[in-house]
Motif scaffolding. Structure first.
Motif, PDB file in Angstrom:
ATOM      1  N   GLY A  20      15.338  44.203  56.654  1.00  0.00           N
ATOM      2  CA  GLY A  20      15.385  44.385  55.208  1.00  0.00           C
ATOM      3  C   GLY A  20      16.758  44.311  54.576  1.00  0.00           C
ATOM      4  O   GLY A  20      16.905  44.640  53.398  1.00  0.00           O
ATOM      5  N   VAL A  21      17.796  43.885  55.325  1.00  0.00           N
ATOM      6  CA  VAL A  21      19.132  43.793  54.734  1.00  0.00           C
ATOM      7  C   VAL A  21      19.246  42.508  53.920  1.00  0.00           C
ATOM      8  O   VAL A  21      18.396  41.630  53.986  1.00  0.00           O
ATOM      9  N   SER A  22      20.326  42.398  53.173  1.00  0.00           N
ATOM     10  CA  SER A  22      20.544  41.209  52.359  1.00  0.00           C
ATOM     11  C   SER A  22      20.806  39.995  53.246  1.00  0.00           C
ATOM     12  O   SER A  22      21.217  40.124  54.410  1.00  0.00           O
ATOM     13  N   ALA A  23      20.603  38.830  52.680  1.00  0.00           N
ATOM     14  CA  ALA A  23      20.842  37.587  53.421  1.00  0.00           C
ATOM     15  C   ALA A  23      22.301  37.467  53.842  1.00  0.00           C
ATOM     16  O   ALA A  23      22.613  36.957  54.920  1.00  0.00           O
ATOM     17  N   ALA A  24      23.202  37.978  53.005  1.00  0.00           N
ATOM     18  CA  ALA A  24      24.636  37.891  53.310  1.00  0.00           C
ATOM     19  C   ALA A  24      24.985  38.681  54.557  1.00  0.00           C
ATOM     20  O   ALA A  24      25.772  38.230  55.400  1.00  0.00           O
ATOM     21  N   VAL A  25      24.392  39.886  54.687  1.00  0.00           N
ATOM     22  CA  VAL A  25      24.668  40.719  55.857  1.00  0.00           C
ATOM     23  C   VAL A  25      24.125  40.058  57.117  1.00  0.00           C
ATOM     24  O   VAL A  25      24.802  39.952  58.139  1.00  0.00           O
ATOM     25  N   ARG A  26      22.862  39.593  57.043  1.00  0.00           N
ATOM     26  CA  ARG A  26      22.254  38.983  58.217  1.00  0.00           C
ATOM     27  C   ARG A  26      23.010  37.713  58.620  1.00  0.00           C
ATOM     28  O   ARG A  26      23.246  37.481  59.814  1.00  0.00           O
ATOM     29  N   GLU A  27      23.406  36.907  57.639  1.00  0.00           N
ATOM     30  CA  GLU A  27      24.115  35.662  57.928  1.00  0.00           C
ATOM     31  C   GLU A  27      25.465  35.943  58.583  1.00  0.00           C
ATOM     32  O   GLU A  27      25.889  35.209  59.487  1.00  0.00           O
ATOM     33  N   LYS A  28      26.126  36.999  58.140  1.00  0.00           N
ATOM     34  CA  LYS A  28      27.428  37.364  58.707  1.00  0.00           C
ATOM     35  C   LYS A  28      27.291  37.687  60.198  1.00  0.00           C
ATOM     36  O   LYS A  28      28.125  37.290  61.014  1.00  0.00           O
ATOM     37  N   ILE A  29      26.228  38.403  60.546  1.00  0.00           N
ATOM     38  CA  ILE A  29      25.993  38.757  61.945  1.00  0.00           C
ATOM     39  C   ILE A  29      25.611  37.521  62.752  1.00  0.00           C
ATOM     40  O   ILE A  29      26.177  37.249  63.821  1.00  0.00           O
ATOM     41  N   MET A  30      24.638  36.770  62.252  1.00  0.00           N
ATOM     42  CA  MET A  30      24.145  35.613  62.985  1.00  0.00           C
ATOM     43  C   MET A  30      25.237  34.593  63.259  1.00  0.00           C
ATOM     44  O   MET A  30      25.276  33.948  64.307  1.00  0.00           O
ATOM     45  N   ARG A  31      26.155  34.433  62.307  1.00  0.00           N
ATOM     46  CA  ARG A  31      27.232  33.454  62.441  1.00  0.00           C
ATOM     47  C   ARG A  31      28.169  33.770  63.592  1.00  0.00           C
ATOM     48  O   ARG A  31      28.860  32.879  64.107  1.00  0.00           O
ATOM     49  N   ASN A  32      28.182  35.031  63.986  1.00  0.00           N
ATOM     50  CA  ASN A  32      29.096  35.443  65.049  1.00  0.00           C
ATOM     51  C   ASN A  32      28.393  35.629  66.391  1.00  0.00           C
ATOM     52  O   ASN A  32      28.930  36.257  67.297  1.00  0.00           O
ATOM     53  N   LEU A  33      27.189  35.088  66.482  1.00  0.00           N
ATOM     54  CA  LEU A  33      26.458  35.058  67.746  1.00  0.00           C
ATOM     55  C   LEU A  33      26.303  33.611  68.199  1.00  0.00           C
ATOM     56  O   LEU A  33      26.354  32.690  67.386  1.00  0.00           O
ATOM     57  N   SER A  34      26.074  33.425  69.473  1.00  0.00           N
ATOM     58  CA  SER A  34      25.767  32.081  69.957  1.00  0.00           C
ATOM     59  C   SER A  34      24.416  31.658  69.379  1.00  0.00           C
ATOM     60  O   SER A  34      23.630  32.499  68.932  1.00  0.00           O
ATOM     61  N   THR A  35      24.160  30.366  69.373  1.00  0.00           N
ATOM     62  CA  THR A  35      22.891  29.861  68.825  1.00  0.00           C
ATOM     63  C   THR A  35      21.701  30.524  69.502  1.00  0.00           C
ATOM     64  O   THR A  35      20.751  30.966  68.841  1.00  0.00           O
ATOM     65  N   ARG A  36      21.763  30.637  70.820  1.00  0.00           N
ATOM     66  CA  ARG A  36      20.664  31.245  71.574  1.00  0.00           C
ATOM     67  C   ARG A  36      20.518  32.732  71.233  1.00  0.00           C
ATOM     68  O   ARG A  36      19.408  33.224  71.015  1.00  0.00           O
ATOM     69  N   ALA A  37      21.637  33.428  71.182  1.00  0.00           N
ATOM     70  CA  ALA A  37      21.592  34.863  70.879  1.00  0.00           C
ATOM     71  C   ALA A  37      21.072  35.110  69.463  1.00  0.00           C
ATOM     72  O   ALA A  37      20.321  36.052  69.215  1.00  0.00           O
ATOM     73  N   ALA A  38      21.472  34.260  68.518  1.00  0.00           N
ATOM     74  CA  ALA A  38      21.016  34.402  67.135  1.00  0.00           C
ATOM     75  C   ALA A  38      19.510  34.176  67.044  1.00  0.00           C
ATOM     76  O   ALA A  38      18.799  34.895  66.326  1.00  0.00           O
ATOM     77  N   GLU A  39      19.020  33.174  67.789  1.00  0.00           N
ATOM     78  CA  GLU A  39      17.580  32.903  67.794  1.00  0.00           C
ATOM     79  C   GLU A  39      16.813  34.079  68.386  1.00  0.00           C
ATOM     80  O   GLU A  39      15.754  34.479  67.862  1.00  0.00           O
ATOM     81  N   ASN A  40      17.322  34.637  69.469  1.00  0.00           N
ATOM     82  CA  ASN A  40      16.673  35.780  70.110  1.00  0.00           C
ATOM     83  C   ASN A  40      16.653  36.996  69.178  1.00  0.00           C
ATOM     84  O   ASN A  40      15.664  37.733  69.116  1.00  0.00           O
ATOM     85  N   LEU A  41      17.776  37.204  68.459  1.00  0.00           N
ATOM     86  CA  LEU A  41      17.855  38.334  67.545  1.00  0.00           C
ATOM     87  C   LEU A  41      16.857  38.177  66.407  1.00  0.00           C
ATOM     88  O   LEU A  41      16.150  39.134  66.041  1.00  0.00           O
ATOM     89  N   ALA A  42      16.771  36.965  65.851  1.00  0.00           N
ATOM     90  CA  ALA A  42      15.825  36.717  64.758  1.00  0.00           C
ATOM     91  C   ALA A  42      14.391  36.961  65.219  1.00  0.00           C
ATOM     92  O   ALA A  42      13.579  37.555  64.491  1.00  0.00           O
ATOM     93  N   GLU A  43      14.101  36.542  66.447  1.00  0.00           N
ATOM     94  CA  GLU A  43      12.750  36.742  66.993  1.00  0.00           C
ATOM     95  C   GLU A  43      12.475  38.227  67.211  1.00  0.00           C
ATOM     96  O   GLU A  43      11.378  38.722  66.925  1.00  0.00           O
ATOM     97  N   GLU A  44      13.481  38.947  67.703  1.00  0.00           N
ATOM     98  CA  GLU A  44      13.331  40.378  67.951  1.00  0.00           C
ATOM     99  C   GLU A  44      13.090  41.140  66.648  1.00  0.00           C
ATOM    100  O   GLU A  44      12.272  42.058  66.590  1.00  0.00           O
ATOM    101  N   ILE A  45      13.801  40.742  65.584  1.00  0.00           N
ATOM    102  CA  ILE A  45      13.617  41.379  64.272  1.00  0.00           C
ATOM    103  C   ILE A  45      12.190  41.158  63.776  1.00  0.00           C
ATOM    104  O   ILE A  45      11.535  42.073  63.268  1.00  0.00           O
ATOM    105  N   GLU A  46      11.708  39.939  63.958  1.00  0.00           N
ATOM    106  CA  GLU A  46      10.355  39.591  63.507  1.00  0.00           C
ATOM    107  C   GLU A  46       9.305  40.379  64.277  1.00  0.00           C
ATOM    108  O   GLU A  46       8.312  40.851  63.710  1.00  0.00           O
ATOM    109  N   LEU A  47       9.509  40.546  65.575  1.00  0.00           N
ATOM    110  CA  LEU A  47       8.546  41.249  66.424  1.00  0.00           C
ATOM    111  C   LEU A  47       8.490  42.747  66.136  1.00  0.00           C
ATOM    112  O   LEU A  47       7.508  43.405  66.470  1.00  0.00           O
TER     113      LEU A  47
END
Length: 340
Positions: free
Chosen positions: A272-299
């Protein structure tokens, strides 16, 4: 019957005997709290023990029990106990020299007894007091205690007390003594004030208190403060760091924070955070780690706000710890920009 005393035993041997009697798990917990040189000395003595008689063990345990639970000690420190321990360690003459050199630093802090009290008891005790008295007391307590007490007040009182803490600069010892006497009458405390003028409040201690409160209380205090003093509320906000401020950190700082945060806490904190906060975090993860995190949030599915805020608070605590240790820098409202 033979009675064994410990009077002739060196202190380090008594300690070693005690560790053996405590058992591995308890002894390990105690030794983990000791300075490294002491641990080494104690370990060497345990090795030298070889065998401990039951009489010797019983004598050490008996002395330990008497020391811990004697009426003289009663679990308290104080100047008299400090003098006694110092005299036993370095001799009476040397002890007097040290105490004289320490001088005013040995004076008891005001409201010392309240510092040892349960915050919930303090909340009940202070709830009907004048906001200025409450502010004076909370400014002397630890931020953790004050946060709990402040969170228990209704919002209007929270705002009033918060404003008074922030605007309080110095308090006359006479005023502190008057407050102490009244509290002493009801709480049987013994306090003293020796400094000419003591700094007890200001925005910094208020920020420390708010930083240790839960997110709901943090929000209520700031919103309440906004209604009574807009400029002061803004000054407090400038000195605080909340989860959404993570966007102000540079990428290196974000990456260091992410290495110190559990993935479960991170995914929950990003619900439920803003897009800016989530984007800031995702940008500093590897592509694979960012994908895993997004999936974990959804689950995760729907989560209580309190759970999300608790996870965010853990990450903010880590960020503040990294700032305190000098590993990262947080840019606040009044800071100047850095030039590479």
């Amino acid at each position: 019957m033979t009675v064994t005393t410990t009077g002739a035993l060196p202190g380090i041997r008594k300690a070693a005997v005690l560790m053996v009697q405590l058992g591995r798990d308890r002894a390990a917990k105690v030794m983990a709290k000791l300075p490294e040189p002491m641990v080494e000395e104690l370990t060497a003595e345990i090795v030298r023990l070889q065998q401990v008689t039951s009489a010797e063990a019983a004598a050490v345990l008996s002395e330990t029990h008497n020391t811990l639970f004697s009426a003289e000690n009663n679990g308290r420190g104080g100047l008299d106990l400090a003098k006694e321990l110092l005299a036993q360690s370095v001799g009476a003459e040397r002890a007097e020299e040290i105490l004289e050199r320490l001088g005013a630093t040995l004076a008891e802090m005001p409201f010392e007894t309240m510092r040892r009290s349960d915050p919930r008891q303090l909340l009940t005790f202070l709830a009907d007091e004048h906001p200025q008295l409450i502010a004076l007391v909370l400014a002397h307590l630890s931020p953790q205690q004050s946060a709990i007490v402040l969170s228990g007040f209704e919002q209007k009182l929270q705002a009033d007390v918060a404003q008074r803490i922030a605007l309080m600069e110095r308090a006359s010892p006479d005023i502190i003594r008057l407050v102490e006497r009244e509290l002493e009458r009801r709480m049987a405390t013994v306090m003293s004030g020796t400094q000419e003028m003591a700094a007890v409040g200001g925005v910094t201690p208020l920020v420390a208190i708010i930083n240790r409160a839960d997110r709901s209380t943090e929000r209520l205090i700031l919103e309440g403060l906004e209604t009574v003093n807009t400029e002061l509320a803004e000054e407090v906000r400038k000195q605080m760091f909340i989860f959404e401020d993570i966007t102000s950190l540079d990428d290196k700082a974000i990456q260091l924070v992410l290495r110190n945060v559990e993935s479960g806490d991170l995914s929950l904190a990003l619900k439920g955070v803003s897009a800016a906060v989530r984007e800031k975090i995702m940008r500093n993860l590897s592509t694979r780690a960012a994908e895993n995190l997004a999936e974990e949030i959804e689950l995760l599915g729907p989560k209580r706000l309190s759970e999300v805020e608790e996870a965010q608070a853990k990450i903010v605590t880590e960020i503040r710890a990294l700032e305190q240790s000098g590993q990262i820098m947080i840019m606040r409202g009044g800071d100047e920009a850095l030039v590479e």
